[in-house]
Design an enzyme around this catalytic site. Structure first.
Site, PDB file in Angstrom:
ATOM      1  N   HIS A   2      -1.495   4.823  -6.896  1.00 16.41           N
ATOM      2  CA  HIS A   2      -3.109   4.750  -8.077  1.00 16.41           C
ATOM      3  C   HIS A   2      -2.589   6.231  -8.840  1.00 16.41           C
ATOM      4  CE1 HIS A   2      -4.633   3.096  -3.912  1.00 16.41           C
ATOM      5  NE2 HIS A   2      -4.644   2.033  -4.603  1.00 16.41           N
TER       6      HIS A   2
ATOM      7  N   ASP B  10      -3.353   9.795  -6.497  1.00 11.87           N
ATOM      8  CA  ASP B  10      -2.462   9.566  -5.067  1.00 11.87           C
ATOM      9  C   ASP B  10      -1.841  10.757  -5.896  1.00 11.87           C
ATOM     10  OD1 ASP B  10      -4.109   7.453  -3.859  1.00 11.87           O
ATOM     11  OD2 ASP B  10      -2.403   5.846  -4.130  1.00 11.87           O
TER      12      ASP B  10
ATOM     13  N   GLU C 132      -4.902  -8.431  -6.265  1.00  9.96           N
ATOM     14  CA  GLU C 132      -5.498  -8.119  -5.234  1.00  9.96           C
ATOM     15  C   GLU C 132      -6.778  -9.210  -4.445  1.00  9.96           C
ATOM     16  OE1 GLU C 132      -3.572  -4.314  -3.419  1.00  9.96           O
ATOM     17  OE2 GLU C 132      -4.932  -4.477  -2.078  1.00  9.96           O
TER      18      GLU C 132
ATOM     19  N   GLU D 236      -2.453  -9.800   0.222  1.00 11.28           N
ATOM     20  CA  GLU D 236      -2.250  -9.036   1.298  1.00 11.28           C
ATOM     21  C   GLU D 236      -2.848  -9.431   2.727  1.00 11.28           C
ATOM     22  OE1 GLU D 236      -4.101  -4.674   0.955  1.00 11.28           O
ATOM     23  OE2 GLU D 236      -4.779  -4.765   2.974  1.00 11.28           O
TER      24      GLU D 236
ATOM     25  N   HIS E  48      -6.219  -8.834   3.747  1.00  9.49           N
ATOM     26  CA  HIS E  48      -7.567  -8.897   2.990  1.00  9.49           C
ATOM     27  C   HIS E  48      -7.662 -10.685   3.451  1.00  9.49           C
ATOM     28  CE1 HIS E  48      -7.152  -5.603  -0.330  1.00  9.49           C
ATOM     29  NE2 HIS E  48      -7.364  -5.214   1.134  1.00  9.49           N
TER      30      HIS E  48
ATOM     31  N   ASP F 145       1.470  -7.437  -0.483  1.00 11.15           N
ATOM     32  CA  ASP F 145       0.442  -5.786   0.419  1.00 11.15           C
ATOM     33  C   ASP F 145       0.959  -6.293   2.019  1.00 11.15           C
ATOM     34  OD1 ASP F 145       0.175  -4.502  -1.822  1.00 11.15           O
ATOM     35  OD2 ASP F 145      -1.279  -3.644  -1.356  1.00 11.15           O
TER      36      ASP F 145
ATOM     37  N   ASP G 191     -11.123  -3.601   7.275  1.00 15.02           N
ATOM     38  CA  ASP G 191      -9.967  -4.003   6.663  1.00 15.02           C
ATOM     39  C   ASP G 191      -8.870  -2.519   7.542  1.00 15.02           C
ATOM     40  OD1 ASP G 191      -7.393  -4.235   4.733  1.00 15.02           O
ATOM     41  OD2 ASP G 191      -8.350  -3.048   3.549  1.00 15.02           O
TER      42      ASP G 191
ATOM     43  N   ASP H  88      -6.011  -2.152   7.903  1.00 13.56           N
ATOM     44  CA  ASP H  88      -4.349  -2.143   6.980  1.00 13.56           C
ATOM     45  C   ASP H  88      -3.328  -1.847   8.295  1.00 13.56           C
ATOM     46  OD1 ASP H  88      -5.446  -2.085   5.365  1.00 13.56           O
ATOM     47  OD2 ASP H  88      -5.785  -0.347   4.399  1.00 13.56           O
TER      48      ASP H  88
ATOM     49  N   ASP I 240       0.988  -1.168   2.780  1.00 12.50           N
ATOM     50  CA  ASP I 240      -0.525  -0.955   2.388  1.00 12.50           C
ATOM     51  C   ASP I 240      -0.605  -0.850   3.737  1.00 12.50           C
ATOM     52  OD1 ASP I 240      -2.731  -0.251   1.594  1.00 12.50           O
ATOM     53  OD2 ASP I 240      -3.544  -2.035  -0.246  1.00 12.50           O
TER      54      ASP I 240
HETATM   55  C1  XUL Z   1      -8.234  -1.799  -0.658  1.00 10.32           C
HETATM   56  C2  XUL Z   1      -6.649  -1.878  -0.733  1.00 10.32           C
HETATM   57  C3  XUL Z   1      -5.585  -1.495  -1.854  1.00 10.32           C
HETATM   58  C4  XUL Z   1      -5.390  -1.607  -3.420  1.00 10.32           C
HETATM   59  C5  XUL Z   1      -4.558  -0.874  -4.510  1.00 10.32           C
HETATM   60  O1  XUL Z   1      -7.853  -2.741   0.622  1.00 10.32           O
HETATM   61  O2  XUL Z   1      -5.244  -3.501   0.048  1.00 10.32           O
HETATM   62  O3  XUL Z   1      -5.181   0.016  -1.658  1.00 10.32           O
HETATM   63  O4  XUL Z   1      -4.066  -2.382  -2.561  1.00 10.32           O
HETATM   64  O5  XUL Z   1      -5.932  -0.245  -4.994  1.00 10.32           O
HETATM   65 CO    CO Z   2      -3.675  -3.269  -0.361  1.00  8.71          CO
END
Ligand code: XUL
Ligand code: CO
Length: 438
Positions: free
Chosen positions: A101, A104, A232, A268, A271, A296, A307, A309, A338
């Site tokens: 991003h 970042d 996404e 992702e 998600h 992702d 989430d 991750d 991610d």
């Molecule tokens: C948030 C997510 C983000 C996107 C990019 O849940 O997955 O980090 O991948 O903005």
């Molecule tokens: Co993501």
């Protein structure tokens, strides 16, 4: 320049019997599977935000990890130290891509002109760093959810001024993505959604998101961006209702607004499960609509509704994901971790363990998915299951050369159909176990 991960060696493949915590057990970059090397099948990427920025802060506690890399956070010296650390990290693991991003890369300033100047400076620095390496940008994106101005969304905001700030960020993030040779550009609709319809013009908000995306496509193409734009999907978090709920919703949206030629999905795993789907389901929906772009790579916790991750460790999931991806002919994007270390895994060693885990999980998934396809029992079963459409009335239905009346007459002549045949789910799950566990 100092070495940040001094005690950690270059990570090499040692095979499944190795007990070396700093070696791959399954990821063997040059091993050929179904005509391509593992590294061609699996373009892994490091997510700048989790790996180089996130330090374990959660809503109950402070940072546990030290990601200062010897500099004061919030300075350009720190931003450059993150680049140095990131490249050392990727080189040691043999990772060839990164995703970012805008915020970042550099600390955001009060004045967007200064933020843009910082982005120019850091992208020059990254470009210099890329020289002589095989490391490239997988995709870039703009963070349009963290700053308070985006509390009501970016493309979907009620404020035209904020919309323009979103446009400015997308423009700059596209400039940087193109400058770094990025394969793709992502829209994750962080706050593109709503909390209550009492204050929301849903139709207008969705039209405006599409508006922003059209502007991005037009601008991106004008500066030579040839890659894919990605949506996404995510159903909730941070907003209660997010507009890009899942792949089916996002694909419908893209088609409705004429964006489907330029966009694909970035799926992702966590998600998908938040939307009540499996990762495999979301990949299949994308693939059968010609919209499978990038992934992702992470996983959620089935006991938690948010989430998390996590780095992927579930080989059943990675096998089924790789089965979808192989059958779709691969990704145009790659596999972006991610994923973040658990808060108590706060050391540099943990960062390497996490990536070794994730890369090995997908490598083993790839091996097992290829075995599944070569084994043929699953695919042959599916083929056989629909064989009544190969001739007779079935063939006519498949070819769309019959009518409701002809089908009805056929049924009346038959009087009563046979049962459609067993789905054999338990048998097929046994086949899967047999392949994965052998
Ligand atoms: C948030 C997510 C983000 C996107 C990019 O849940 O997955 O980090 O991948 O903005
Ligand atoms: Co993501």
């Amino acid at each position: 320049m100092s070495e940040f991960f001094k005690d950690i060696p270059e990570i090499k493949f040692e095979g499944k019997d190795s007990t070396n915590p700093f070696a791959f057990k399954y990821y063997d970059a040059k091993r050929v599977i179904m005509g391509k090397t593992m590294e061609e099948h699996l373009p892994f990427a490091m997510a700048w935000w989790h790996n180089l920025c996130a330090a374990g802060v959660d809503m109950f506690g402070q940072a546990t990890a030290d990601k200062s890399f010897g500099q004061t956070p919030g300075t350009m010296e720190h931003a450059k130290a993150k680049v140095d650390a990131g490249f050392e990290f990727m080189k040691k693991l043999g990772i060839k891509y990164f995703c970012f991003h805008d915020v970042d890369l550099v600390p955001e300033a009060d004045d967007i002109n200064e933020t843009n100047r910082r982005l120019d400076e850091i992208s020059d620095y990254i470009l210099e760093k890329m020289k002589g390496t095989e490391i490239k940008c997988l995709w870039g994106t703009a963070n349009m959810f963290g700053n308070p101005r985006f509390m009501n969304g970016a493309g979907s905001t009620n404020s035209a001024d904020v919309f323009c700030f979103a446009a400015a960020q997308v423009k700059k993030a596209l400039d940087i993505t193109v400058k770094l040779g990025g394969r793709g550009y992502v829209f994750w609709g962080g706050r593109e959604g709503y909390e209550t319809l009492l204050n929301t013009d849903m139709k207008f908000e969705q039209e405006n998101i599409a508006n922003l995306m059209h502007m991005a496509v037009e601008y991106g193409r004008s500066i030579g961006f040839k890659g894919d734009f990605y949506i996404e999907p995510k159903p909730k978090e941070p907003m209660k209702h997010q507009y890009d709920f899942d792949a089916a919703t996002a694909i419908g949206f893209l088609r409705q607004y004429g964006l489907d030629k330029d966009f694909k999905m970035n799926i992702e795993a966590n998600h998908a499960t938040l939307a009540g789907h499996s990762f495999q389901h979301e990949l299949r929906v994308s693939a059968i609509n010609g919209m499978l772009g990038s992934v992702d790579a992470n996983q959620g916790d089935p006991l938690l509704g948010w989430d998390t991750d996590e780095f992927p460790c579930n080989v059943y999931d990675s096998t089924m994901a790789m089965y979808e991806i192989l059958k779709a002919g691969g990704l145009t994007g790659g596999f972006n971790f991610d994923s973040k270390n658990r808060r108590p895994s706060y050391t540099f060693e943990d960062m390497f363990h996490a990536f070794i885990l994730g890369m090995d999980t997908f490598a083993l998934g790839l091996i097992k998915a290829a075995e599944m396809i070569e084994d043929g029992r699953v695919d042959n079963f599916i083929k056989e299951r629909y064989s009544s459409y190969n001739d007779g009335i079935g063939k006519k239905i498949r070819e769309k050369s019959t009518s409701l009346t002809e089908c009805a007459d056929y049924a009346c002549k038959l009087k009563k159909p046979e049962l459609p045949g067993s789905g054999r789910q338990e048998y097929l799950e046994g086949v899967l176990n047999n392949i994965i566990l052998r």
